[in-house]
Design a protein around this motif. Sequence first.
Motif, PDB file in Angstrom:
ATOM      1  N   GLY A   1       0.837  -1.194   0.000  1.00  0.00           N
ATOM      2  CA  GLY A   1       0.000   0.000   0.000  1.00  0.00           C
ATOM      3  C   GLY A   1       0.866   1.235   0.000  1.00  0.00           C
ATOM      4  N   SER A   2       0.578   2.110  -0.915  1.00  0.00           N
ATOM      5  CA  SER A   2       1.358   3.326  -1.005  1.00  0.00           C
ATOM      6  C   SER A   2       0.409   4.520  -1.043  1.00  0.00           C
ATOM      7  CB  SER A   2       2.214   3.307  -2.272  1.00  0.00           C
ATOM      8  OG  SER A   2       2.936   4.500  -2.371  1.00  0.00           O
ATOM      9  N   TYR A   3       0.712   5.498  -0.219  1.00  0.00           N
ATOM     10  CA  TYR A   3      -0.069   6.716  -0.172  1.00  0.00           C
ATOM     11  C   TYR A   3       0.784   7.850  -0.726  1.00  0.00           C
ATOM     12  CZ  TYR A   3      -2.612   3.767   3.046  1.00  0.00           C
ATOM     13  OH  TYR A   3      -3.294   2.728   3.610  1.00  0.00           O
ATOM     14  N   ASP A   4       0.175   8.973  -0.906  1.00  0.00           N
ATOM     15  CA  ASP A   4       0.897  10.130  -1.409  1.00  0.00           C
ATOM     16  C   ASP A   4       1.680  10.759  -0.256  1.00  0.00           C
ATOM     17  OD1 ASP A   4       1.813  12.203  -2.918  1.00  0.00           O
ATOM     18  OD2 ASP A   4      -0.071  13.289  -2.950  1.00  0.00           O
ATOM     19  N   THR A   5       2.758  10.082   0.166  1.00  0.00           N
ATOM     20  CA  THR A   5       3.529  10.562   1.311  1.00  0.00           C
ATOM     21  C   THR A   5       4.635  11.527   0.908  1.00  0.00           C
ATOM     22  OG1 THR A   5       4.950   8.623   1.159  1.00  0.00           O
ATOM     23  CG2 THR A   5       3.078   8.496   2.678  1.00  0.00           C
ATOM     24  N   ARG A   6       5.064  11.492  -0.338  1.00  0.00           N
ATOM     25  CA  ARG A   6       6.095  12.431  -0.783  1.00  0.00           C
ATOM     26  C   ARG A   6       5.391  13.732  -1.160  1.00  0.00           C
ATOM     27  NH1 ARG A   6       9.748  10.793  -5.608  1.00  0.00           N
ATOM     28  NH2 ARG A   6      10.824   9.557  -4.054  1.00  0.00           N
ATOM     29  N   ARG A   7       5.701  14.766  -0.397  1.00  0.00           N
ATOM     30  CA  ARG A   7       5.012  16.037  -0.589  1.00  0.00           C
ATOM     31  C   ARG A   7       5.987  17.195  -0.534  1.00  0.00           C
ATOM     32  NH1 ARG A   7       0.298  14.483   3.500  1.00  0.00           N
ATOM     33  NH2 ARG A   7      -0.827  13.143   2.087  1.00  0.00           N
ATOM     34  N   LEU A   8       5.660  18.214  -1.299  1.00  0.00           N
ATOM     35  CA  LEU A   8       6.387  19.475  -1.250  1.00  0.00           C
ATOM     36  C   LEU A   8       5.412  20.511  -0.711  1.00  0.00           C
ATOM     37  CD1 LEU A   8       8.892  21.201  -1.962  1.00  0.00           C
ATOM     38  CD2 LEU A   8       7.781  21.655  -4.158  1.00  0.00           C
ATOM     39  N   ASN A   9       5.751  21.095   0.436  1.00  0.00           N
ATOM     40  CA  ASN A   9       4.909  22.126   1.047  1.00  0.00           C
ATOM     41  C   ASN A   9       5.627  23.457   0.982  1.00  0.00           C
ATOM     42  OD1 ASN A   9       3.088  20.157   1.690  1.00  0.00           O
ATOM     43  ND2 ASN A   9       3.549  20.122   3.866  1.00  0.00           N
ATOM     44  N   ILE A  10       4.895  24.479   0.576  1.00  0.00           N
ATOM     45  CA  ILE A  10       5.431  25.834   0.527  1.00  0.00           C
ATOM     46  C   ILE A  10       4.497  26.723   1.329  1.00  0.00           C
ATOM     47  CG2 ILE A  10       6.043  27.784  -0.947  1.00  0.00           C
ATOM     48  CD1 ILE A  10       6.522  25.738  -3.200  1.00  0.00           C
ATOM     49  N   GLY A  11       5.067  27.469   2.258  1.00  0.00           N
ATOM     50  CA  GLY A  11       4.275  28.362   3.100  1.00  0.00           C
ATOM     51  C   GLY A  11       4.823  29.775   3.061  1.00  0.00           C
ATOM     52  N   LEU A  12       3.926  30.740   3.036  1.00  0.00           N
ATOM     53  CA  LEU A  12       4.301  32.140   3.034  1.00  0.00           C
ATOM     54  C   LEU A  12       3.394  32.857   4.022  1.00  0.00           C
ATOM     55  CD1 LEU A  12       6.102  34.286   1.630  1.00  0.00           C
ATOM     56  CD2 LEU A  12       4.198  34.665   0.049  1.00  0.00           C
ATOM     57  N   SER A  13       3.981  33.582   4.963  1.00  0.00           N
ATOM     58  CA  SER A  13       3.181  34.305   5.948  1.00  0.00           C
ATOM     59  C   SER A  13       3.771  35.685   6.191  1.00  0.00           C
ATOM     60  CB  SER A  13       3.091  33.527   7.269  1.00  0.00           C
ATOM     61  OG  SER A  13       4.366  33.424   7.856  1.00  0.00           O
ATOM     62  N   TYR A  14       2.914  36.598   6.569  1.00  0.00           N
ATOM     63  CA  TYR A  14       3.346  37.959   6.871  1.00  0.00           C
ATOM     64  C   TYR A  14       2.737  38.386   8.182  1.00  0.00           C
ATOM     65  CZ  TYR A  14       4.529  42.855   6.422  1.00  0.00           C
ATOM     66  OH  TYR A  14       5.054  44.098   6.643  1.00  0.00           O
ATOM     67  N   ASN A  15       3.553  38.924   9.083  1.00  0.00           N
ATOM     68  CA  ASN A  15       3.101  39.401  10.384  1.00  0.00           C
ATOM     69  C   ASN A  15       2.915  40.915  10.282  1.00  0.00           C
ATOM     70  OD1 ASN A  15       2.624  40.026  13.027  1.00  0.00           O
ATOM     71  ND2 ASN A  15       4.540  39.179  13.801  1.00  0.00           N
ATOM     72  N   PHE A  16       1.680  41.377  10.395  1.00  0.00           N
ATOM     73  CA  PHE A  16       1.366  42.781  10.231  1.00  0.00           C
ATOM     74  C   PHE A  16       1.662  43.620  11.471  1.00  0.00           C
ATOM     75  CE2 PHE A  16      -1.123  40.808   6.916  1.00  0.00           C
ATOM     76  CZ  PHE A  16      -0.857  41.640   5.841  1.00  0.00           C
ATOM     77  N   GLY A  17       1.892  43.008  12.595  1.00  0.00           N
ATOM     78  CA  GLY A  17       2.195  43.757  13.811  1.00  0.00           C
ATOM     79  C   GLY A  17       1.982  42.894  15.024  1.00  0.00           C
ATOM     80  N   LYS A  18       2.248  43.490  16.158  1.00  0.00           N
ATOM     81  CA  LYS A  18       2.087  42.762  17.412  1.00  0.00           C
ATOM     82  C   LYS A  18       0.622  42.745  17.808  1.00  0.00           C
ATOM     83  CE  LYS A  18       6.657  43.763  19.171  1.00  0.00           C
ATOM     84  NZ  LYS A  18       7.433  44.328  20.258  1.00  0.00           N
ATOM     85  N   VAL A  19       0.213  41.648  18.348  1.00  0.00           N
ATOM     86  CA  VAL A  19      -1.143  41.499  18.849  1.00  0.00           C
ATOM     87  C   VAL A  19      -1.088  41.675  20.356  1.00  0.00           C
ATOM     88  CG1 VAL A  19      -3.103  39.953  19.085  1.00  0.00           C
ATOM     89  CG2 VAL A  19      -1.751  39.933  16.993  1.00  0.00           C
ATOM     90  N   LYS A  20      -1.858  42.621  20.852  1.00  0.00           N
ATOM     91  CA  LYS A  20      -1.887  42.853  22.294  1.00  0.00           C
ATOM     92  C   LYS A  20      -3.062  42.083  22.877  1.00  0.00           C
ATOM     93  CE  LYS A  20       0.223  47.391  22.095  1.00  0.00           C
ATOM     94  NZ  LYS A  20       0.115  48.809  22.427  1.00  0.00           N
ATOM     95  N   VAL A  21      -2.752  41.325  23.898  1.00  0.00           N
ATOM     96  CA  VAL A  21      -3.767  40.542  24.569  1.00  0.00           C
ATOM     97  C   VAL A  21      -4.041  41.189  25.913  1.00  0.00           C
ATOM     98  CG1 VAL A  21      -4.355  38.284  25.510  1.00  0.00           C
ATOM     99  CG2 VAL A  21      -2.963  38.452  23.425  1.00  0.00           C
ATOM    100  N   GLN A  22      -5.289  41.475  26.150  1.00  0.00           N
ATOM    101  CA  GLN A  22      -5.665  42.088  27.414  1.00  0.00           C
ATOM    102  C   GLN A  22      -6.225  41.027  28.338  1.00  0.00           C
ATOM    103  OE1 GLN A  22      -8.513  45.066  26.381  1.00  0.00           O
ATOM    104  NE2 GLN A  22      -6.985  46.512  25.633  1.00  0.00           N
ATOM    105  N   GLN A  23      -5.849  41.128  29.590  1.00  0.00           N
ATOM    106  CA  GLN A  23      -6.374  40.204  30.578  1.00  0.00           C
ATOM    107  C   GLN A  23      -7.624  40.814  31.174  1.00  0.00           C
ATOM    108  OE1 GLN A  23      -3.639  39.174  33.649  1.00  0.00           O
ATOM    109  NE2 GLN A  23      -4.998  37.670  34.560  1.00  0.00           N
ATOM    110  N   ARG A  24      -8.678  40.016  31.197  1.00  0.00           N
ATOM    111  CA  ARG A  24      -9.933  40.502  31.746  1.00  0.00           C
ATOM    112  C   ARG A  24      -9.989  40.211  33.237  1.00  0.00           C
ATOM    113  NH1 ARG A  24     -14.882  38.018  28.904  1.00  0.00           N
ATOM    114  NH2 ARG A  24     -13.870  36.192  29.701  1.00  0.00           N
TER     115      ARG A  24
END
Length: 171
Positions: free
Chosen positions: A134-157
């Motif tokens: 049994g053979s599955y499609d295990t050979r894969r090429l993954n490409i990811g691109l992400s951009y961080n627009f700024g810091k996220v401020k988390v407020q404690q309630r």
Amino acid sequence: ANIQLVYDINYSLFVNFDLRKWWSLTFNGTATYRYVNGTLNGEAVYNSDFFGNLYANNLFLISKNLKIELGGNYKTPEVQAITHIQSAFGVNLAVKRSFLKEKLNLSIGMYDIFFSQVNRASVNFQDQSYQTFGSYDTRRLNIGLSYNFGKVKVQQRDVESTEEEKNRLKH
């Protein structure tokens, strides 16, 4: 009638540590002892087997903006009642590069480079003799691109609760 008794005893080990400032290793291993006893098509089936899985991942920090991951896994042969499963392995490689003061990230990964994570099994029992592949499609090429627009401020309630609620949530 079928297999009446199967016992598995497992041991797992997980280790994560830094070998150098620029090299981190993660290791995971599992060892299993399996005992099988019963009847199948009126014939006694008894076997016991040791088998396991090993996984290692290396993270190399080449520079502040460049990381390389090299990982691999190995599955030992094992017996499941009358089925003999062959060993398999895989090797993965990924590169991550940051740009624009680490706001833009590009990652490229190749999984199962050698296309070796295939399932092979065989049975030789009574008048049954067969092999599976049994053979599955295990050979894969993954490409990811992400951009961080700024810091996220988390407020404690501030949460107000009664003493009764606090006591109820303690268990």
